[in-house]
Design a protein around this motif. Structure first.
Motif, PDB file in Angstrom:
ATOM      1  N   GLY A   1      47.199 -39.718 -28.989  1.00 35.17           N
ATOM      2  CA  GLY A   1      46.375 -40.096 -30.124  1.00 35.17           C
ATOM      3  C   GLY A   1      45.346 -41.159 -29.797  1.00 35.17           C
ATOM      4  O   GLY A   1      44.201 -41.107 -30.264  1.00 35.17           O
ATOM      5  N   TRP A   2      45.729 -42.156 -28.997  1.00 30.83           N
ATOM      6  CA  TRP A   2      44.795 -43.240 -28.663  1.00 30.83           C
ATOM      7  C   TRP A   2      43.585 -42.714 -27.886  1.00 30.83           C
ATOM      8  O   TRP A   2      42.460 -43.173 -28.094  1.00 30.83           O
ATOM      9  CB  TRP A   2      45.504 -44.333 -27.871  1.00 30.83           C
ATOM     10  CG  TRP A   2      45.997 -43.899 -26.501  1.00 30.83           C
ATOM     11  CD1 TRP A   2      47.223 -43.382 -26.204  1.00 30.83           C
ATOM     12  CD2 TRP A   2      45.269 -43.952 -25.272  1.00 30.83           C
ATOM     13  NE1 TRP A   2      47.325 -43.109 -24.863  1.00 30.83           N
ATOM     14  CE2 TRP A   2      46.133 -43.449 -24.257  1.00 30.83           C
ATOM     15  CE3 TRP A   2      43.992 -44.363 -24.915  1.00 30.83           C
ATOM     16  CZ2 TRP A   2      45.745 -43.355 -22.923  1.00 30.83           C
ATOM     17  CZ3 TRP A   2      43.595 -44.265 -23.578  1.00 30.83           C
ATOM     18  CH2 TRP A   2      44.461 -43.773 -22.597  1.00 30.83           C
TER      19      TRP A   2
ATOM     20  N   ALA B   1      45.538 -33.960 -29.290  1.00 32.35           N
ATOM     21  CA  ALA B   1      46.427 -34.340 -30.390  1.00 32.35           C
ATOM     22  C   ALA B   1      47.786 -33.667 -30.241  1.00 32.35           C
ATOM     23  O   ALA B   1      48.835 -34.302 -30.464  1.00 32.35           O
ATOM     24  CB  ALA B   1      45.791 -33.960 -31.728  1.00 32.35           C
TER      25      ALA B   1
ATOM     26  N   LEU C   1      42.396 -39.650 -28.120  1.00 33.06           N
ATOM     27  CA  LEU C   1      41.616 -38.873 -29.080  1.00 33.06           C
ATOM     28  C   LEU C   1      40.702 -39.773 -29.903  1.00 33.06           C
ATOM     29  O   LEU C   1      39.513 -39.468 -30.095  1.00 33.06           O
ATOM     30  CB  LEU C   1      42.565 -38.097 -29.994  1.00 33.06           C
ATOM     31  CG  LEU C   1      41.922 -37.271 -31.108  1.00 33.06           C
ATOM     32  CD1 LEU C   1      41.020 -36.202 -30.531  1.00 33.06           C
ATOM     33  CD2 LEU C   1      43.003 -36.636 -31.984  1.00 33.06           C
ATOM     34  N   VAL C   2      41.220 -40.900 -30.369  1.00 35.64           N
ATOM     35  CA  VAL C   2      40.405 -41.830 -31.157  1.00 35.64           C
ATOM     36  C   VAL C   2      39.267 -42.389 -30.307  1.00 35.64           C
ATOM     37  O   VAL C   2      38.106 -42.469 -30.758  1.00 35.64           O
ATOM     38  CB  VAL C   2      41.284 -42.971 -31.709  1.00 35.64           C
ATOM     39  CG1 VAL C   2      40.419 -44.047 -32.355  1.00 35.64           C
ATOM     40  CG2 VAL C   2      42.296 -42.418 -32.708  1.00 35.64           C
ATOM     41  N   LEU C   3      39.572 -42.784 -29.093  1.00 34.12           N
ATOM     42  CA  LEU C   3      38.542 -43.321 -28.204  1.00 34.12           C
ATOM     43  C   LEU C   3      37.462 -42.279 -27.915  1.00 34.12           C
ATOM     44  O   LEU C   3      36.261 -42.604 -27.891  1.00 34.12           O
ATOM     45  CB  LEU C   3      39.177 -43.785 -26.897  1.00 34.12           C
ATOM     46  CG  LEU C   3      38.240 -44.445 -25.885  1.00 34.12           C
ATOM     47  CD1 LEU C   3      37.642 -45.725 -26.459  1.00 34.12           C
ATOM     48  CD2 LEU C   3      38.980 -44.736 -24.584  1.00 34.12           C
TER      49      LEU C   3
ATOM     50  N   ALA D   1      36.565 -39.781 -29.867  1.00 33.13           N
ATOM     51  CA  ALA D   1      35.757 -39.596 -31.072  1.00 33.13           C
ATOM     52  C   ALA D   1      34.726 -40.715 -31.213  1.00 33.13           C
ATOM     53  O   ALA D   1      33.557 -40.466 -31.539  1.00 33.13           O
ATOM     54  CB  ALA D   1      36.666 -39.545 -32.298  1.00 33.13           C
ATOM     55  N   VAL D   2      35.131 -41.946 -30.947  1.00 37.29           N
ATOM     56  CA  VAL D   2      34.201 -43.077 -31.019  1.00 37.29           C
ATOM     57  C   VAL D   2      33.094 -42.929 -29.982  1.00 37.29           C
ATOM     58  O   VAL D   2      31.904 -43.139 -30.268  1.00 37.29           O
ATOM     59  CB  VAL D   2      34.956 -44.402 -30.819  1.00 37.29           C
ATOM     60  CG1 VAL D   2      33.977 -45.565 -30.686  1.00 37.29           C
ATOM     61  CG2 VAL D   2      35.924 -44.643 -31.963  1.00 37.29           C
TER      62      VAL D   2
END
Length: 474
Positions: free
Chosen positions: A401-402, A396, A404-406, A408-409
């Motif tokens: 950010g993209w 982060a 990080l989201v991937l 987490a999923v």
């Protein structure tokens, strides 16, 4: 960072590993077959001594020694200690599968040499040091992969060797391109001259080096050997091959991204971020379909590389990257070796259902497995949770950010295939006492003890998260 000429003391951990390999080989040659455990003891002591010798250099300013080709800093110190302790653990873990084997001594020697090459990968500050380190971290492992010498082992070894040779050629081409572009091989010189070098040469160099290191780490797209080697060799050998070299490869990639590639005209960080995203996603998707314990662990290691490469992608963008890398490397090594130890504890259990049936009536083993697999997911208070939290924070901070989201999923998604392993075992253990008598399937004592120890260490490191982060950030 200061540059100085080196002394043998600067390489004491590596000298202890190499010396232990030579001594173990001699002890094995001079000992009868039924006393090869002497070589095992020598290998374990050498690895533990190397870890102890690395502790004093863990703190303090970074030092480049031997003509600026070898770096001694926080990352090298963490890799030294983690690799040495993981090697000692695998040597003891292999007791049940190697005892009485006609090549028992050679296995321990190859482990020590492979560990030395792994540390050299992490410490290299010159391309001409990185190449022999890659070879030393690769060639001994080819022999370890085929140690079982059955059909699956031979197939896995052949695939591993051929892909390793291909990746090695790509790496050599990359080294040649960068030396041609910069007029030298030292990382400081590369960092100075690559920003003004020809883009095609930089592209070939970056892709070639990342291909070699990606192969050692088991990252996409050079990952096809991983599940075959995991399932084709013994769990102890799989634990070593799929854990230890990964530490050095990731550290070497980190050192390249924070140094020579930081100012290059090609966005190497984006390349690593894409490899990270593909590795965690494809590794997870493939793991969903696995019913065999060792192949599931193989695909799990591919997905874990994705999380490790996240911090490599932000190496030059975030000051939090180096501490995050140190935490995750240590936590991952403990947890992954422990997961393979759980597989080795029930050697006759090949599939997930077989393992659950064989673990019936052994709540401590099942409980340890739950801790380790939830640790790989990133569940508190385990060691990998601390590492993932640090890596996600650094990502982060590095404005990815993209990614990080991937991540987490993918972390949440990975829980489902780990549940397929430990879920049935937990249900079998939760049955009434009369219905859960211990299975008659064979149990290996040393791997079971290693599973317990790994789970305990994972929890201990996770519980002491604040102290651990303070230590690696010093």
């Amino acid at each position: 960072m200061e540059t100085m000429s080196g002394s043998p003391y600067d390489l004491l951990p590596e000298l202890l590993l190499v010396g232990g390999a030579v001594l173990a080989l001699l002890v094995g040659l001079w000992s009868p077959q039924h006393r090869q455990r002497r070589a095992r003891a020598v290998a374990a002591v050498a690895a533990l001594a190397a870890a102890a010798a690395a502790v004093p250099a863990l703190t303090g300013p970074g030092r480049a020694v031997y003509g600026d080709t070898w770096m001694i800093d926080e990352i090298t110190g963490v890799v030294r200690i983690t690799v040495a302790l993981a090697t000692a653990a695998v040597v003891l873990l292999a007791t049940s599968s190697l005892a009485g084997h006609p090549r028992e001594t050679e296995a321990y020697v190859l482990m020590l040499l492979g560990a030395t090459g792994t540390i050299a990968l992490a410490a290299a500050r010159d391309l001409l040091m990185l190449v022999p380190a890659y070879l030393l971290a690769s060639v001994p492992l080819y022999a370890l992969a085929g140690f079982r010498k059955d059909d699956r082992g031979v197939e896995a070894t052949l695939k591993y060797y051929l892909m390793g040779a291909f990746a090695g050629v790509l790496m050599l081409v990359g080294v040649a391109a960068l030396v041609l572009a910069a007029g030298g091989s030292g990382y400081d010189l590369l960092a100075t001259r690559l920003p003004d070098a020809a883009v095609p040469l930089i592209a070939v160099g970056v892709i070639g080096l990342l291909a070699g290191l990606g192969f050692k780490a088991g990252a996409v797209p050079l990952h096809f050997w991983v599940p075959d080697v995991s399932a084709g060799t013994t769990p102890a050998m799989g634990a070593f091959i799929l854990t230890v070299p990964k530490l050095g490869a990731v550290a070497a990639a980190f050192r390249l991204l924070v140094g020579p590639f930081a100012g290059a005209s090609l966005d190497a960080a984006l390349v690593v971020a894409i490899v990270s995203a593909l590795s965690m996603t494809l590794g997870n998707l493939a793991a969903f379909q696995q019913s065999e314990v060792l192949r599931l662990l193989g695909y799990s290691t591919i997905s874990q590389v994705g999380y490790l490469f996240m911090v490599v992608a932000v190496a030059g963008r975030s000051a939090l990257a180096a501490p995050a890398l140190a935490v995750y490397l240590a936590g991952y090594a403990v947890t992954n070796v422990g997961a393979f130890a759980a597989a080795a504890a029930l050697p006759r259990a090949r599939t997930l259902d077989d393992w659950a049936a064989a673990a019936r009536g052994r709540p401590w083993l099942v409980g340890s497995l739950v801790v380790l697999l939830l640790g790989l997911v990133g569940t508190p208070p385990t060691a990998v949770f601390v590492g993932k939290l640090a890596v996600f924070t650094a990502t982060a901070d590095g404005s990815y950010g993209w990614l990080l989201v991937l991540a987490a999923v993918n972390s949440v998604a990975s829980l489902f295939y780990y549940l397929r392993w430990f879920g049935p075992a937990v249900r079998a253990t939760a049955r009434p006492r009369a219905e859960r008598a211990p299975s008659r399937a064979g149990v290996a004592t040393a791997p079971m003890a290693a599973t317990y120890a790994a789970a305990a260490v994972s929890l201990a490191v996770g519980a002491g998260a604040g102290l651990w982060l303070a230590l690696v950030s010093t």
